[in-house]
Design a protein around this motif. Structure first.
Motif, PDB file in Angstrom:
ATOM      1  N   SER A 187       0.824  -1.200   0.000  1.00  0.00           N
ATOM      2  CA  SER A 187       0.000   0.000   0.000  1.00  0.00           C
ATOM      3  C   SER A 187       0.864   1.258   0.000  1.00  0.00           C
ATOM      4  O   SER A 187       0.581   2.220  -0.719  1.00  0.00           O
ATOM      5  N   GLY A 188       1.949   1.260   0.777  1.00  0.00           N
ATOM      6  CA  GLY A 188       2.829   2.422   0.824  1.00  0.00           C
ATOM      7  C   GLY A 188       3.519   2.692  -0.498  1.00  0.00           C
ATOM      8  O   GLY A 188       3.781   3.853  -0.855  1.00  0.00           O
TER       9      GLY A 188
ATOM     10  N   LEU B 116      -5.206  -7.728  -7.507  1.00  0.00           N
ATOM     11  CA  LEU B 116      -4.708  -7.042  -6.322  1.00  0.00           C
ATOM     12  C   LEU B 116      -5.859  -6.477  -5.490  1.00  0.00           C
ATOM     13  O   LEU B 116      -5.834  -6.510  -4.251  1.00  0.00           O
ATOM     14  N   ALA B 117      -6.888  -5.947  -6.150  1.00  0.00           N
ATOM     15  CA  ALA B 117      -8.042  -5.399  -5.432  1.00  0.00           C
ATOM     16  C   ALA B 117      -8.723  -6.478  -4.591  1.00  0.00           C
ATOM     17  O   ALA B 117      -9.132  -6.231  -3.448  1.00  0.00           O
ATOM     18  N   HIS B 118      -8.842  -7.681  -5.144  1.00  0.00           N
ATOM     19  CA  HIS B 118      -9.463  -8.761  -4.386  1.00  0.00           C
ATOM     20  C   HIS B 118      -8.580  -9.207  -3.222  1.00  0.00           C
ATOM     21  O   HIS B 118      -9.091  -9.548  -2.145  1.00  0.00           O
TER      22      HIS B 118
ATOM     23  N   LEU C  18      -7.220  -1.217  -2.092  1.00  0.00           N
ATOM     24  CA  LEU C  18      -6.117  -0.933  -2.998  1.00  0.00           C
ATOM     25  C   LEU C  18      -6.028   0.575  -3.202  1.00  0.00           C
ATOM     26  O   LEU C  18      -6.932   1.181  -3.790  1.00  0.00           O
ATOM     27  N   PRO C  19      -4.975   1.233  -2.725  1.00  0.00           N
ATOM     28  CA  PRO C  19      -4.919   2.702  -2.751  1.00  0.00           C
ATOM     29  C   PRO C  19      -4.424   3.242  -4.098  1.00  0.00           C
ATOM     30  O   PRO C  19      -3.422   3.952  -4.175  1.00  0.00           O
TER      31      PRO C  19
ATOM     32  N   CYS D 215      -9.637   4.818 -11.073  1.00  0.00           N
ATOM     33  CA  CYS D 215      -9.866   3.624 -10.264  1.00  0.00           C
ATOM     34  C   CYS D 215     -10.571   3.999  -8.960  1.00  0.00           C
ATOM     35  O   CYS D 215     -10.256   5.038  -8.373  1.00  0.00           O
ATOM     36  N   PRO D 216     -11.510   3.180  -8.470  1.00  0.00           N
ATOM     37  CA  PRO D 216     -11.961   1.966  -9.155  1.00  0.00           C
ATOM     38  C   PRO D 216     -12.794   2.307 -10.386  1.00  0.00           C
ATOM     39  O   PRO D 216     -13.588   3.263 -10.353  1.00  0.00           O
TER      40      PRO D 216
END
Length: 650
Positions: free
Chosen positions: A94-95, A114-116, A125-126, A196-197
């Motif tokens: 995330s960072g 990655l979102a899942h 997911l940032p 996104c999203p």
């Protein structure tokens, strides 16, 4: 192989529109369906706007499941043993991603997986924007055989050492991004950044059990039910709706959520209700049954005709796409299929004195623009549309946007005031007026490799020599209504239909798909694929959006339910805008989003319309065909969906 373009590692675009904080990403997975399969390894590299690497991270992951195709990624249970679980690395990932543009090759795939994984870790997911290098290079159109990662790596002068290794793929991706940004800035191609999203997201659903029988038609008065009949239910029922549906499905009936002219019977206990289903049934003359009568008929449902999937031809050892030396075999069209089958744009020569078949394109004096790609600028909508039709008649393809493969520019009234004219002149592209289409004066087809070599400061002689083995295979250029057979050699591939339009389009265009049966109706609402449900239950039809001016539908033709006879692909506009505001739409079909196209068409059929049928991919005997449609309608998407049997209430 000698590469066409080699960009020094330190040279990145300095144009502010092409400089961002980047996070380059690659994942290896246990399968192809996000939400169902898992991430096995992930690699991230962060790069600042000047091209300097500011951070890296790579790790294997314990997916808690079978690793899947080990022969592709090499990640065995033994290699993954002791690796961290995703939730243990989520904070670090995330960072690295936050505040940066995520970049990947086929970015929707990596993003969705990655979102899942973040959702499973009770996080998010940032990422607010992403960039797909496949979509970017589709707009640049470099002279490569395809848009695979290894092909683009060779073209941009990047050495690939460990294919399907996440860390090495990210290193290769950095080189591809570097060369792509320089090329895009030189051509004036806007970066296809996706917010996104996105609207199109994969949402796991429980698949509906498909009916195994064909529809025998309407229920006759006093006759028994037959397996495969399409049954709809409306209003209150004494038996719970769930039980009534379950008993119907167990008997071999096809329970629908909407009513159409193909509905066999509607079950209702209240013929005075104002339900939309009842109104449609009365209008279409669909037989009405009360629940008691229907339940009695369920005790004696007669056998129906089972659906069987057509056998798919076995692929040859060396699959080959149709080209000038291997056209698809001719096949007579049925009476219900009036459009002539289009031949590839470079057809085989006929013997002396042999007449051309009706509707076929010929090469020679009547096709002097074969191999060219013409961009039409200026003119009224009808003038520009007529010019593009004439361009195709003369053998060329009609471009929608400026790319490295444009060979000629046709300027109609006010065309020389187009915002792209400065770049067009800098590229040295030939400029023509409307008279050119009456008697084209053409020389050799310009080499797109030379155009990009000028942009990147390379010697033309080197670029021309290097480009020779990279040229893509010829593509069939279809007129509106044109048809082409999909080559049997690659029918088992996941086919894609990509639609693109002008990059400056002011309104939002949505591409949708309907998987329909022989009655031109969806077997269920879940066979309507759109931005709110971007995949049908078995994953055989999916929607992908990798650019603001481009969307694709991918199709697993070999895996479709036996009852599905056709995939209808359309586009729609919400609000007051029409397709006259959008302009031409180019459609391209290929055996994969990175593969060279088999056929393309530019559709100018719409002016005041808000929905537009783009194409159909349909079964014919044991084969599949692709048809460019271009039929527009003034009504909106809801009305179009209802016409295919989707249950949409006002």
């Amino acid at each position: 192989m000698t590469t066409n373009v080699s960009v020094h590692e330190g040279i990145w675009s300095t144009d502010p529109d092409y400089t961002h904080e980047w996070a380059l990403l690659d994942v290896e997975t246990s399968g192809l369906r996000p939400g169902q399969d898992r991430v096995l390894s992930v690699a991230v590299a962060t790069i600042d706007p000047k091209g300097r690497r500011t951070g890296t991270y790579e790790t294997l992951l314990d997916p808690g499941c079978d690793p899947g195709p080990v022969h592709i990624h090499g990640l065995t249970h033994e290699r993954l043993a002791g690796a961290p679980k995703f939730e243990e690395v989520a904070t670090r990932l995330s960072g690295l991603l936050e505040g940066r543009v995520l970049v990947a090759h086929n970015a929707q795939f990596d993003y969705d997986f990655l979102a899942h994984e973040f959702a499973r870790a009770r996080s998010w997911l940032p990422v607010s924007r992403r960039l797909c290098t496949v979509a970017l290079n589709r707009q640049i159109a470099p002279p490569t055989a395809d848009l695979r990662l290894d092909t683009l790596a060779a073209y941009y002068g990047v050495r690939q050492m460990r294919p399907h290794d996440a860390g090495d793929d990210v290193r290769v991706l950095a080189g591809i991004l570097r060369g792509s940004l320089v090329s895009a800035a030189s051509l004036g191609v806007p970066l296809p950044l996706v917010a996104c999203p996105p609207r199109q997201e994969y949402r796991p659903r429980v698949p509906k059990t498909p009916c195994a029988y064909g529809n025998p038609g309407r229920l006759a008065d006093g006759a028994p039910l037959v397996q495969g009949m399409k049954i709809a239910i409306t209003g209150e029922t004494d038996i719970s709706r769930e039980e009534l549906i379950a008993r119907s499905v167990a008997a071999g009936l096809n329970v629908m959520t909407s009513v159409s002219r193909h509905t066999s019977a509607l079950v209702t206990n209240d013929r005075d209700t104002a339900s939309a289903k009842l109104r449609r049934a009365v209008a279409e003359g669909v037989p009405l049954l009360d629940e008691r009568t229907y339940v009695h008929l369920l005790d004696d449902v007669r056998p129906g005709k089972a659906l069987t999937a057509p056998s798919m031809p076995a692929p040859p050892e060396a699959p080959a796409l149709p080209g000038p030396s291997s056209p698809p075999p001719p096949e007579p069209l049925p009476a219900a299929d009036p459009s002539p089958a289009a031949t590839p744009s470079v057809p085989p020569a006929r013997s002396a004195g042999e007449a051309a078949p009706p509707g076929a394109f010929t090469q020679g004096e009547d096709r002097p623009l074969v191999g060219r790609r013409v961009l039409v600028l200026g003119g009224r909508h009808d003038e520009a549309a007529a010019a593009r039709v004439r361009v195709v008649e003369l053998g060329a393809s009609a471009a929608v946007n400026l790319s490295a493969r444009v060979t000629d520019v046709l300027c109609l009234r006010d065309g020389r005031h187009d915002r792209r004219m400065e770049r067009i002149r800098a590229l040295g592209l030939p400029l023509h007026n409307a008279d050119w289409l009456a008697a084209p004066d053409v020389g050799p087809v310009p080499d797109p490799g030379l155009i990009l070599s000028r942009l990147l400061g390379q010697e033309p002689e080197l670029a021309e020599e290097a480009n020779a083995p990279e040229r893509p295979a010829p593509t069939a250029v279809l007129p509106r209504g044109g048809v082409v057979d999909l080559p049997a050699a690659v029918l088992r591939a996941r086919w894609s239909l990509t639609a693109s339009w002008a990059q400056s389009t002011p309104c939002e265009v949505d591409v949708v798909a309907f998987a329909v049966d022989g009655d031109e109706q969806v077997p269920g609402d879940d066979q309507f694929v759109f931005y709110g449900a971007a995949e049908n239950p078995d994953g055989t039809v999916r929607l992908a959006a990798e650019a603001p001016s481009e969307q694709a539908v991918t199709m697993d033709l070999a895996g479709l339910q036996p009852g599905i006879r056709k995939i209808v692909i359309a586009a729609a506009i919400d609000g007051e805008a029409t397709f006259g505001d959008v302009g031409p739409i180019e459609i391209v079909t290929a055996p994969g989003t990175e593969a060279p196209p088999v056929a393309q068409a530019t559709l100018d059929a719409a002016t005041t319309e808000r929905t537009l049928l783009l194409a159909e991919v349909y079964r014919r005997a044991d084969a599949w065909r692709f048809r460019a449609v271009g039929q527009g309608y003034d009504h909106g998407l809801a009305a179009l969906a209802r016409s295919y049997g989707v249950d949409i209430e006002d």
